[in-house]
Design a protein around this motif. Structure first.
Motif: not given
Length: 377
Positions: A235-253
Motif C-alpha cells: 500500500e502507498r505510504f508516502l507521495r510527496c513532491p520533490g525539492a530542489c537542493v542548492l549549496p549555501a549562498g547559491h544565487r537561486l537561494a
C-alpha cells in the motif's frame, strides 16, 4: 387357566449362572456314560458357566493393577490436582489450602486422593486427630511441581509482555531515502512507549527490500513502487513532491520556488538511471528545453546532499532526505512543476501481522502525517 408350577431355583438358573451352579452342581465324571436327563444337562451347562464366571471374576474383578489403571484413565491428573497438592505443601494443612484456593475442604481432600491414585504412591500419612504427615515421595514430587509452576509463571509473564507489547523483535527493511533520516526519528518515538522491543533495521535498495519481503524475512518494508509480487501486501505510504537542493549562498537561494529555466547551465547532480524518478525529471527539463550540466550521477539521495553541500552542483530529490540535511546548512526550495517521489509500505501476506508491527506502523503513519500532512499517504 391353570398356572405352571416352575421351581424358583430353575428360573434363577436360566438367567444367573451363579444361581445355576448353586442349584445344579456339576455332573460327576462317572455319570457321563449314562443317558443325560434334562436336569443333568442343565446342571452340567450351569457348572461350565460357573467356572467361566469364576475365572473372569478372579482375573478381572480382583486384579488390583487393572483397577488402578482403569481409575487413572478415567481421572487423569490435571493442573488443579497439582495446585491442590502445592497449596497443602505450602500451607501445611488441607483447611488452609482450601481457603487459599477458594474451595471446600472435602474438594481438596478428594483432589489429593485422586492425585495419589494417579501417581501410584502415597503423598500424606493421615491419622485421626493429627496433622498430615508428608511422605518422602511427596517431598521429591513437590520439588518437580515447584519447577513446573515456576515455568508456568514465566509463561504467564511472557504472555503478558507479548500482550502489552513489552517485548519482541521487529524487523524492518527500508531503502536509504527513508532509513537514513526518517526512520530513526520514528524508531526513537516508538521505543519511548515500547522499550522492551528490539528493532532490527536493514538498509538496502528497493529491489532487495521487495525481495526480502516476498521471502517473508521482515515484518515491514519501505521501498519504491513495483509490480505486484506474490506473498506481499503493498500500500502507498508516502507521495510527496520533490525539492530542489542548492549549496549555501547559491544565487537561486533567494527564490521561493525553483523552475527548470532557473537551472539552465547549472551543474546538476542526478539520480542514477535505474531510479524511476530520474526519467521523470529528465522529461521535465526536455519539455522545457533546458540544458543542464550533468556532472555526477549517483544512486543515493544522501550522497547527493553531501555533494551539494560541498558546492559540486544542485539537484532535485525527495524532501525527506532534503529536510534532514537542511538542518546542516543545505538550501532547500520547492520545485515546479511538481515531480513526485512515491514510497510503498510492504508487509508479508503469508503470515499474520504481529501486534508490535501494527503498533510501529501506527507511529510511522503519525510521523508521516505530522511531516507532510494526512493527504501524503
Amino acid at each position: 387357566m391353570a398356572q405352571l408350577s416352575v421351581p424358583r431355583e430353575r428360573i434363577r438358573a436360566s438367567v444367573d449362572p451363579f444361581a445355576a451352579a448353586i442349584s445344579y452342581p456339576p455332573v460327576a465324571a462317572g455319570s457321563l456314560s449314562q443317558p443325560a436327563s434334562s436336569t443333568a444337562l442343565a446342571a452340567s451347562s450351569a457348572g461350565s458357566q460357573w467356572r467361566r464366571a469364576c475365572d473372569l471374576f478372579m482375573n478381572k474383578a480382583f486384579d488390583a493393577s487393572a483397577i488402578r489403571n482403569s481409575y487413572r484413565e478415567q481421572c487423569p491428573m490435571n493442573l488443579r490436582h497439582l495446585e491442590a497438592f502445592r497449596a497443602v505443601m505450602l500451607s501445611g494443612s488441607v483447611t488452609q489450602a482450601a481457603q487459599s484456593l477458594n474451595l471446600s475442604q472435602p474438594a481438596v481432600s478428594k483432589m489429593l486422593a485422586e492425585l495419589e491414585h494417579q501417581l501410584g504412591f502415597q503423598l500424606f500419612l493421615r491419622s485421626r486427630g493429627s496433622a498430615l504427615t508428608v511422605t518422602p515421595e511427596a517431598d521429591a514430587f513437590f520439588y518437580e511441581v515447584e519447577r513446573s509452576f515456576s515455568g508456568i509463571a514465566a509463561l504467564k509473564r511472557v504472555a503478558e509482555d507479548i500482550r502489552n507489547m513489552a517485548t519482541g523483535t521487529l524487523r524492518i527493511a527500508a531503502l536509504p531515502a527513508l532509513a537514513v533520516s526518517f526512520l530513526p526519528r520514528v524508531i526513537a518515538a516508538f521505543r519511548e512507549t515500547h522499550p522492551g522491543v528490539t528493532v532490527q533495521l536493514q538498509t538496502r535498495s528497493s529491489s532487495t527490500v521487495r525481495q526480502w519481503m516476498a521471502n517473508q524475512q521482515f515484518d515491514i518494508g519501505l521501498a519504491t513502487p513495483a509490480r505486484e509480487l506474490p506473498g506481499i501486501s503493498m500500500e502507498r505510504f508516502l507521495r510527496c513532491p520533490g525539492a530542489c537542493v542548492l549549496p549555501a549562498g547559491h544565487r537561486l537561494a533567494a527564490k521561493d520556488v525553483i523552475r527548470p529555466a532557473d537551472l539552465e547551465g547549472e551543474p546538476f547532480i542526478s539520480l542514477a538511471l535505474e531510479d524511476g524518478v530520474r526519467h521523470r525529471i529528465d522529461r521535465i527539463f526536455e519539455d522545457a528545453g533546458v540544458q543542464r550540466e550533468m556532472v555526477i550521477e549517483t544512486q543515493y539521495a544522501m550522497t547527493i546532499c553531501a555533494l551539494v553541500m560541498q558546492g559540486v552542483g544542485c539537484s532535485i530529490l525527495n524532501p525527506v532526505t532534503a529536510a534532514d540535511y537542511a538542518e546542516r546548512g543545505l538550501t532547500v526550495r520547492d520545485f515546479a512543476p511538481e515531480v513526485h517521489f512515491e514510497y510503498m509500505l510492504f508487509t508479508p501476506k503469508l503470515r499474520p501481522m504481529s501486534q508490535v508491527a501494527a503498533a510501529f506502523i501506527a507511529v510511522l503513519v503519525s510521523h508521516r502525517d505530522a511531516m507532510f500532512g494526512s493527504d501524503a499517504g
